[in-house]
Scaffold this motif. Structure first.
Motif, PDB file in Angstrom:
ATOM      1  N   VAL A 117     -25.968  -0.556  -2.348  1.00 14.03           N
ATOM      2  CA  VAL A 117     -26.280   0.857  -2.147  1.00 14.03           C
ATOM      3  C   VAL A 117     -27.039   1.069  -0.847  1.00 14.03           C
ATOM      4  O   VAL A 117     -26.856   2.093  -0.166  1.00 14.03           O
ATOM      5  CB  VAL A 117     -27.085   1.413  -3.350  1.00 14.03           C
ATOM      6  CG1 VAL A 117     -28.470   0.785  -3.445  1.00 14.03           C
ATOM      7  CG2 VAL A 117     -27.181   2.934  -3.271  1.00 14.03           C
ATOM      8  N   ILE A 118     -27.862   0.092  -0.449  1.00 16.59           N
ATOM      9  CA  ILE A 118     -28.614   0.194   0.794  1.00 16.59           C
ATOM     10  C   ILE A 118     -27.705  -0.108   1.985  1.00 16.59           C
ATOM     11  O   ILE A 118     -27.709   0.614   2.993  1.00 16.59           O
ATOM     12  CB  ILE A 118     -29.816  -0.759   0.780  1.00 16.59           C
ATOM     13  CG1 ILE A 118     -30.763  -0.400  -0.370  1.00 16.59           C
ATOM     14  CG2 ILE A 118     -30.542  -0.724   2.116  1.00 16.59           C
ATOM     15  CD1 ILE A 118     -31.332   0.996  -0.314  1.00 16.59           C
ATOM     16  N   GLY A 119     -26.900  -1.160   1.881  1.00 20.25           N
ATOM     17  CA  GLY A 119     -25.992  -1.509   2.970  1.00 20.25           C
ATOM     18  C   GLY A 119     -25.023  -0.391   3.289  1.00 20.25           C
ATOM     19  O   GLY A 119     -24.741  -0.097   4.458  1.00 20.25           O
ATOM     20  N   GLN A 120     -24.496   0.268   2.242  1.00 22.29           N
ATOM     21  CA  GLN A 120     -23.569   1.377   2.466  1.00 22.29           C
ATOM     22  C   GLN A 120     -24.268   2.556   3.118  1.00 22.29           C
ATOM     23  O   GLN A 120     -23.703   3.247   3.976  1.00 22.29           O
ATOM     24  CB  GLN A 120     -22.936   1.786   1.133  1.00 22.29           C
ATOM     25  CG  GLN A 120     -21.990   0.731   0.577  1.00 22.29           C
ATOM     26  CD  GLN A 120     -21.736   0.909  -0.909  1.00 22.29           C
ATOM     27  OE1 GLN A 120     -21.894   2.001  -1.453  1.00 22.29           O
ATOM     28  NE2 GLN A 120     -21.362  -0.165  -1.582  1.00 22.29           N
ATOM     29  N   ASP A 139     -33.343 -10.530  -6.116  1.00 25.49           N
ATOM     30  CA  ASP A 139     -33.741  -9.256  -6.671  1.00 25.49           C
ATOM     31  C   ASP A 139     -34.992  -8.798  -5.939  1.00 25.49           C
ATOM     32  O   ASP A 139     -36.111  -9.183  -6.270  1.00 25.49           O
ATOM     33  CB  ASP A 139     -34.006  -9.393  -8.179  1.00 25.49           C
ATOM     34  CG  ASP A 139     -34.175  -8.035  -8.848  1.00 25.49           C
ATOM     35  OD1 ASP A 139     -34.653  -7.105  -8.166  1.00 25.49           O
ATOM     36  OD2 ASP A 139     -33.840  -7.917 -10.029  1.00 25.49           O
ATOM     37  N   VAL A 140     -34.793  -7.984  -4.920  1.00 30.90           N
ATOM     38  CA  VAL A 140     -35.900  -7.566  -4.064  1.00 30.90           C
ATOM     39  C   VAL A 140     -36.925  -6.765  -4.842  1.00 30.90           C
ATOM     40  O   VAL A 140     -38.135  -6.901  -4.624  1.00 30.90           O
ATOM     41  CB  VAL A 140     -35.360  -6.743  -2.874  1.00 30.90           C
ATOM     42  CG1 VAL A 140     -36.499  -6.157  -2.067  1.00 30.90           C
ATOM     43  CG2 VAL A 140     -34.496  -7.618  -1.986  1.00 30.90           C
ATOM     44  N   ARG A 147     -33.071  -6.016   7.719  1.00 30.43           N
ATOM     45  CA  ARG A 147     -32.791  -4.801   8.487  1.00 30.43           C
ATOM     46  C   ARG A 147     -32.574  -5.130   9.956  1.00 30.43           C
ATOM     47  O   ARG A 147     -31.631  -4.629  10.587  1.00 30.43           O
ATOM     48  CB  ARG A 147     -33.955  -3.815   8.328  1.00 30.43           C
ATOM     49  CG  ARG A 147     -33.836  -2.548   9.166  1.00 30.43           C
ATOM     50  CD  ARG A 147     -35.065  -1.671   8.963  1.00 30.43           C
ATOM     51  NE  ARG A 147     -35.043  -0.509   9.852  1.00 30.43           N
ATOM     52  CZ  ARG A 147     -35.438  -0.533  11.108  1.00 30.43           C
ATOM     53  NH1 ARG A 147     -35.872  -1.674  11.656  1.00 30.43           N
ATOM     54  NH2 ARG A 147     -35.398   0.572  11.841  1.00 30.43           N
ATOM     55  N   SER A 148     -33.417  -5.978  10.505  1.00 32.88           N
ATOM     56  CA  SER A 148     -33.293  -6.345  11.917  1.00 32.88           C
ATOM     57  C   SER A 148     -31.944  -7.004  12.188  1.00 32.88           C
ATOM     58  O   SER A 148     -31.271  -6.699  13.179  1.00 32.88           O
ATOM     59  CB  SER A 148     -34.435  -7.280  12.323  1.00 32.88           C
ATOM     60  OG  SER A 148     -34.289  -7.694  13.655  1.00 32.88           O
ATOM     61  N   ALA A 149     -31.526  -7.900  11.287  1.00 35.42           N
ATOM     62  CA  ALA A 149     -30.245  -8.581  11.459  1.00 35.42           C
ATOM     63  C   ALA A 149     -29.086  -7.588  11.352  1.00 35.42           C
ATOM     64  O   ALA A 149     -28.125  -7.647  12.135  1.00 35.42           O
ATOM     65  CB  ALA A 149     -30.101  -9.689  10.416  1.00 35.42           C
ATOM     66  N   ALA A 150     -29.186  -6.654  10.395  1.00 35.08           N
ATOM     67  CA  ALA A 150     -28.105  -5.687  10.222  1.00 35.08           C
ATOM     68  C   ALA A 150     -27.955  -4.787  11.443  1.00 35.08           C
ATOM     69  O   ALA A 150     -26.843  -4.462  11.864  1.00 35.08           O
ATOM     70  CB  ALA A 150     -28.370  -4.836   8.972  1.00 35.08           C
ATOM     71  N   ALA A 190     -27.698 -11.957   8.331  1.00 35.00           N
ATOM     72  CA  ALA A 190     -28.951 -11.717   7.633  1.00 35.00           C
ATOM     73  C   ALA A 190     -29.285 -12.883   6.713  1.00 35.00           C
ATOM     74  O   ALA A 190     -28.384 -13.570   6.213  1.00 35.00           O
ATOM     75  CB  ALA A 190     -28.859 -10.428   6.818  1.00 35.00           C
ATOM     76  N   PRO A 191     -30.596 -13.150   6.458  1.00 37.05           N
ATOM     77  CA  PRO A 191     -30.964 -14.228   5.529  1.00 37.05           C
ATOM     78  C   PRO A 191     -30.417 -13.989   4.127  1.00 37.05           C
ATOM     79  O   PRO A 191     -30.038 -14.917   3.428  1.00 37.05           O
ATOM     80  CB  PRO A 191     -32.496 -14.206   5.552  1.00 37.05           C
ATOM     81  CG  PRO A 191     -32.871 -12.861   6.082  1.00 37.05           C
ATOM     82  CD  PRO A 191     -31.780 -12.470   7.012  1.00 37.05           C
ATOM     83  N   VAL A 192     -30.388 -12.737   3.707  1.00 34.66           N
ATOM     84  CA  VAL A 192     -29.732 -12.318   2.454  1.00 34.66           C
ATOM     85  C   VAL A 192     -29.092 -10.959   2.745  1.00 34.66           C
ATOM     86  O   VAL A 192     -29.580 -10.212   3.596  1.00 34.66           O
ATOM     87  CB  VAL A 192     -30.726 -12.191   1.275  1.00 34.66           C
ATOM     88  CG1 VAL A 192     -31.272 -13.537   0.875  1.00 34.66           C
ATOM     89  CG2 VAL A 192     -31.853 -11.227   1.608  1.00 34.66           C
ATOM     90  N   PRO A 193     -28.004 -10.615   2.084  1.00 33.82           N
ATOM     91  CA  PRO A 193     -27.381  -9.309   2.342  1.00 33.82           C
ATOM     92  C   PRO A 193     -28.212  -8.192   1.726  1.00 33.82           C
ATOM     93  O   PRO A 193     -28.905  -8.406   0.717  1.00 33.82           O
ATOM     94  CB  PRO A 193     -26.014  -9.430   1.659  1.00 33.82           C
ATOM     95  CG  PRO A 193     -26.228 -10.434   0.568  1.00 33.82           C
ATOM     96  CD  PRO A 193     -27.231 -11.412   1.106  1.00 33.82           C
ATOM     97  N   PRO A 194     -28.178  -7.004   2.306  1.00 40.56           N
ATOM     98  CA  PRO A 194     -28.850  -5.869   1.665  1.00 40.56           C
ATOM     99  C   PRO A 194     -28.145  -5.520   0.361  1.00 40.56           C
ATOM    100  O   PRO A 194     -26.976  -5.846   0.159  1.00 40.56           O
ATOM    101  CB  PRO A 194     -28.707  -4.748   2.686  1.00 40.56           C
ATOM    102  CG  PRO A 194     -27.489  -5.104   3.469  1.00 40.56           C
ATOM    103  CD  PRO A 194     -27.472  -6.609   3.537  1.00 40.56           C
TER     104      PRO A 194
END
Length: 423
Positions: free
Chosen positions: A38-41, A2-3, A22-25, A31-35
């Motif tokens: 709503v942010i990833g989309q 929970d960011v 963000r850098s990994a995406a 990524a260390p954890v997925p976004p």
């Protein structure tokens, strides 16, 4: 992870994690954890549209005259006192600014902490600026306008690197008369001002603002009712008086219906309406007098076209033996009708809830929306299961990029490329 809550406890650590995500995406690495979904989309939309993650693009500011013109013509001006009362005092203490943008993402009002206002200037977050998602990337104004739900964007969840020192929480504002987006209210501030309750706070105030618009609409119908009473008293047969959006003020000779689907655009003369057949429309102050013709009109073969080519103006066009009409669709109605076009055999309320929300239990919401759709499509839409009438020809017009057509959840539910015209 929970960011949002992590950011409230340790903003520096949360910002570092999101920077890595963000850098990994952007590089295609794991990524260390997925976004957050709503942010990833949103990031996927930005990559498809070619938004530069490392360049702070700014379109030209609106002139003072154009800002003033938009302020005076926007329904946002009616709810500005509610937004100020609910947000400004706390925003100033919390070192935030309140921003109100119109449906095109143009900032019309901006108030709050003077120190934070100066920081916002350096980001181009100024009155008259264009903060649509496709212009400046994932943000607290443009992203809620696209998703039509409240969104908090923290640190490197912003797609453009220069916005990573900022935290935003925005909620869409819709017109209760027709469900159209009229703008977005956003509370933003420096990274260290993030708080997990900010989004709920902003969303609550946005709902209060929409409630104010509903009150105004009720009062306008009461005024129209006073105009309608003497007019209807002189009419024999079926008639009703509706406002410019089709909401009923008064009726005579027929059962009361809450809202009448009017053609788009609406004009005086003989028209065919789904609920009444052939009618005459006459302008009144603030609305229309609608007189139903006595003779029945055969509907004949009907063609329904879902025109989804323009994300900001989706239409349903109906034509048949009784005439033709067009109606602009809300994003949710466009989504539901598209699903029914893809599933001509029909879809249950639970199935539609699964498609739209990923939760088959949300049938109450689906049934309420389908009830609203049936008010203007009438017998062209059947239920148990929900489906288009068998004798209706249904065509779908798609945007150039089908991925821009629907929310991610619905596209995934279909599990294939959207149907082409005639699907």
């Amino acid at each position: 992870m929970d960011v949002t809550h992590l950011a409230a406890v340790d903003a520096t650590r949360a910002a570092r994690v999101l920077r890595e995500v963000r850098s990994a995406a952007l590089s295609g690495r794991r990524a260390p954890v997925p976004p957050r979904p709503v942010i990833g989309q949103s990031w996927e939309r930005m990559l498809r549209r070619g938004v530069d993650p490392d360049r702070d693009f700014r379109s030209g500011l609106l002139s003072r005259e154009e800002v003033q013109r938009r302020r005076e013509s926007s329904r946002l001006r009616h709810v500005l006192p509610v937004l100020r009362e609910g947000l400004l005092s706390v925003a100033d203490v919390a070192q935030h600014v309140m921003v109100v943008a119109d449906e095109e993402g143009r900032v019309l009002w901006r108030e709050g902490s003077p120190r934070v206002l100066r920081k916002a200037d350096r980001l181009g977050f100024e009155v008259g600026a264009d903060w649509r998602e496709e212009v400046v990337g994932t943000n607290g104004v443009g992203t809620p306008a696209v998703t039509r739900r409240p969104v908090q964007v923290f640190a490197s969840e912003h797609f453009v690197r220069s916005h990573a020192t900022w935290t935003c929480a925005g909620a869409p504002l819709t017109d209760p008369r027709d469900g159209r987006l009229i703008g977005v209210v956003d509370v933003s501030g420096p990274l260290e001002t993030v708080h997990p309750a900010t989004l709920a706070w902003v969303d609550s105030v946005a709902k209060l603002a929409e409630a104010r618009l509903r009150e105004m609409h009720v009062r306008s119908l009461e005024r129209l009712r006073a105009v309608a009473a003497p007019v209807l008293a002189r009419i024999d047969g079926r008639a009703l008086v509706v406002d410019r959006d089709g909401w009923t003020a008064a009726v005579t000779g027929m059962p009361y219906t809450e809202r009448l689907a009017l053609p788009t655009p609406v004009s005086a003369g003989m028209r065919w309406l789904p609920a009444l057949g052939r009618c005459s429309l006459e302008p009144l102050a603030g609305g229309w007098l609608v007189r139903a013709a006595d003779e029945p009109v055969a509907r004949g073969a009907t063609r329904i076209v879902l025109d989804l080519r323009r994300p900001r103006r989706r239409l349903v066009e109906v034509s048949g033996g009784a005439g033709s009409w067009t109606r602009e669709l809300s994003p949710r109605h466009a989504e539901l009708l598209y699903l029914l076009a893809a599933h001509r055999a029909g879809r249950s309320a639970a199935g539609l809830a699964q498609d739209v929300f990923g939760d088959p239990a949300r049938t109450v919401t689906v049934r309420a929306e389908m009830s609203r759709i049936r008010r203007y499509l009438g017998g062209l839409l059947e239920h148990r299961p929900y489906r288009f009438a068998e004798d209706a020809e249904v065509d779908v017009l798609l945007p150039d990029d089908p991925r821009d057509l629907l929310p991610h959840s619905t596209a995934a539910a279909l599990g294939r490329r959207p149907p082409a015209r005639g699907g």
